[in-house]
Design a protein around this motif. Structure first.
Motif, short mmCIF file in Angstrom:
data_model
loop_
_atom_site.label_atom_id
_atom_site.label_comp_id
_atom_site.label_asym_id
_atom_site.label_seq_id
_atom_site.Cartn_x
_atom_site.Cartn_y
_atom_site.Cartn_z
N SER A 143 -2.59 7.81 -14.80
CA SER A 143 -3.30 7.60 -13.60
C SER A 143 -2.37 7.69 -12.52
N LEU A 144 -2.37 8.75 -11.90
CA LEU A 144 -1.17 9.11 -10.91
C LEU A 144 -1.98 9.39 -9.42
N SER A 154 8.38 7.82 -7.68
CA SER A 154 8.93 6.97 -6.72
C SER A 154 8.25 6.56 -5.27
N PHE A 155 7.26 7.51 -5.24
CA PHE A 155 6.47 7.45 -4.06
C PHE A 155 5.48 8.18 -3.89
N LEU A 202 0.71 -1.20 -0.13
CA LEU A 202 0.02 -0.22 -0.12
C LEU A 202 0.78 1.31 0.08
N GLU A 203 2.06 1.11 0.50
CA GLU A 203 3.03 2.28 0.36
C GLU A 203 3.55 2.90 -1.12
N GLY A 204 3.22 1.64 -1.99
CA GLY A 204 3.68 1.92 -3.48
C GLY A 204 2.45 1.96 -4.26
N GLU A 226 -3.44 11.83 -2.86
CA GLU A 226 -2.00 11.63 -3.07
C GLU A 226 -1.53 11.23 -4.42
N HIS A 227 -0.43 11.98 -4.64
CA HIS A 227 -0.09 11.85 -5.98
C HIS A 227 1.30 11.19 -6.31
#
Length: 202
Positions: A35-36, A71-72, A16-18, A66-67
């Motif tokens: 889709s970001l 990288s994250f 879920l962090e990525g 969140e975008h």
């Protein structure tokens, strides 16, 4: 039992962090936009394009977006993506004479954080006063003169029940909401008069 499943939980929390399983480059709407974006408050973790996130959040302007920067995921405001809250008209309709909040600097305090939003009052001939326009969409203004800070009715009701059941003070509730906005303490959105608003009304 938990020990045997610890690896499963850890794997999913890390995923879920990525981007997780959502590796598609295009949005489900079929547009060419990448889709970001994902919402921390909507159900599901699907990534969508900018247009879709703006369309779906006309009804939820206090959700946290969140975008994906490559990288994250980074926090990003709906205001910076172009969302405007139009008062005095049905959702999705724009006023012919919109009047932006003073300095286009409007803050809404909700149960999930303090939100800087783009807000336009109705400027039509038959428009209600600004305080009335805010109250009609469940926003409680901190002042009646050029309001720039409001709390959602939901936030005030949440605080009221918490104060009844657990004796939480207005200061503690406000600090919790601030922490939900930014737990590092680096980027604090100002919410002038909100604390006094809580004290005066509850």
């Amino acid at each position: 039992m938990w020990q045997s499943d610890a690896e499963l939980f850890l794997e999913e929390l890390i995923r879920l962090e990525g981007r997780g399983s959502h590796t598609q480059d295009t949005c489900f709407c079929g547009s060419d936009e990448p889709s970001l974006y994902r919402c921390k408050d909507c159900h599901g973790v699907e990534l969508v394009c900018r247009q879709c996130v703006l369309y779906t959040h006309q009804w939820q302007p206090c959700h946290r977006i969140e975008h994906w920067n490559g990288s994250f995921f980074q926090k990003i405001s709906l205001k910076s993506l172009g969302l405007r809250i139009q008062l005095g008209h049905r959702i999705g309709l724009r006023c012919n004479k919109p009047t932006p909040a003073s300095n286009d600097d409007f803050v809404i305090v909700d149960v999930n954080g303090v939100h800087a939003v783009g807000l336009d009052f109705c400027g039509c001939q038959t428009a209600q006063v600004h305080v009335t326009q805010l109250l009609q969409v469940h926003l409680f203004p901190a002042t009646t003169v050029k309001p720039k800070t409001t709390a959602t009715f939901r936030a005030l009701e949440h605080f009221q029940i918490l104060s009844f059941k657990s004796k939480v003070s207005a200061f503690e509730f406000y600090q919790t909401v601030v922490r939900l906005t930014d737990n590092t303490g680096i980027h604090i959105t100002k919410a002038c008069f909100f604390y006094s608003c809580l004290l005066d009304n509850y």
